[in-house]
Write a protein that holds these residues in place. Structure first.
Motif, PDB file in Angstrom:
ATOM      1  N   GLU A 122      14.170  42.182  40.192  1.00 56.93           N
ATOM      2  CA  GLU A 122      12.980  43.004  39.999  1.00 56.93           C
ATOM      3  C   GLU A 122      12.187  43.058  41.292  1.00 56.93           C
ATOM      4  N   SER A 124       8.493  44.496  42.592  1.00 61.22           N
ATOM      5  CA  SER A 124       7.187  45.027  42.193  1.00 61.22           C
ATOM      6  C   SER A 124       6.444  45.544  43.411  1.00 61.22           C
ATOM      7  N   ALA A 126       2.576  47.188  44.676  1.00 64.22           N
ATOM      8  CA  ALA A 126       1.166  47.287  44.277  1.00 64.22           C
ATOM      9  C   ALA A 126       0.319  47.667  45.485  1.00 64.22           C
ATOM     10  N   SER A 132       0.259  49.843  40.485  1.00 66.56           N
ATOM     11  CA  SER A 132       1.400  48.926  40.562  1.00 66.56           C
ATOM     12  C   SER A 132       2.563  49.510  39.766  1.00 66.56           C
ATOM     13  N   GLU A 133       3.748  49.129  40.168  1.00 66.32           N
ATOM     14  CA  GLU A 133       4.964  49.577  39.483  1.00 66.32           C
ATOM     15  C   GLU A 133       6.071  48.579  39.796  1.00 66.32           C
ATOM     16  N   THR A 134       7.006  48.426  38.844  1.00 68.54           N
ATOM     17  CA  THR A 134       8.131  47.513  39.020  1.00 68.54           C
ATOM     18  C   THR A 134       9.425  48.283  38.840  1.00 68.54           C
ATOM     19  N   LYS A 136      13.612  47.677  38.466  1.00 69.97           N
ATOM     20  CA  LYS A 136      14.612  46.661  38.154  1.00 69.97           C
ATOM     21  C   LYS A 136      15.982  47.173  38.568  1.00 69.97           C
ATOM     22  N   SER A 168       9.306  40.118  44.800  1.00 69.90           N
ATOM     23  CA  SER A 168      10.639  40.124  44.199  1.00 69.90           C
ATOM     24  C   SER A 168      10.970  38.750  43.633  1.00 69.90           C
TER      25      SER A 168
END
Length: 183
Positions: A122, A124, A126, A132-134, A136, A168
């Motif tokens: 993952e 991420s 921000a 923010s966003e992740t 995968k 990460s």
């Protein structure tokens, strides 16, 4: 001691005091470039930018695989220098990118190429507490990513750095980044 010698002594003392106060003022308020301040004084960027600027032109590819052209936008935390074999820059844990923009372009997209070492990695992104966003990555290996950033998350001021935070759960080998206009 005569009066003139005392006067010269006091004058020299006051002159030196004024000089040292001025030096202390300059130490507290240095007149340096953004790149110098971020690397030497605040110790935030990983590489000294010989061009004296952290200005980023949207659409320009940040090459993290070239050992000779080190990316000046990388934070000290999380990043390693580019590998000699051209496979990229190792990222682990927390880190990010410091850069300045000269104009706000509205909505932006942040895209890049990387190699994940393990499955279910993952990553991420921000920008402060504004966005923010992740992402995968289900498989290990070579990957690409693209995330959309809303308008207004970055500041368009050459004297104020923007910080795009990355985090990460596993090590990632980054090859390129690009921040460009969405759509």
């Amino acid at each position: 001691m005569t009066r003139s010698v005392k006067f010269l002594f006091i004058l020299a003392f006051l002159s030196l005091s004024a000089f040292y106060l001025y030096v202390l003022y300059l130490a507290k308020h240095p007149d340096t470039s953004m790149a110098y301040r971020m690397y030497y004084l605040e110790k935030k960027t990983r590489v000294w930018n010989r061009n004296q600027s952290l200005a980023y032109i949207p659409g320009t590819v940040m090459d993290l695989a070239n050992e000779r052209e080190r990316c000046a936008y990388l934070s000290r935390e999380g990043w390693d220098i580019p590998a000699k074999d051209g496979s990229g820059s190792l990222f682990s844990g927390k880190g990010g990118l410091y850069f300045t923009l000269h104009q706000v372009l509205g909505s932006l997209k942040f895209e890049g190429t990387l190699t994940t070492k393990t499955a279910n990695t993952e990553l991420s992104f921000a920008v402060g507490d504004k966005w923010s966003e992740t992402v995968k990555f289900e498989k290990a290996g070579s990957q690409t990513f693209e995330v959309s950033l809303p308008a207004g998350v970055f500041i368009a001021d050459p004297m104020e750095p923007n910080y795009l935070s990355l985090q990460s759960n596993n090590s990632i080998m980054f090859k390129t980044f690009k921040l460009s206009r969405a759509g």
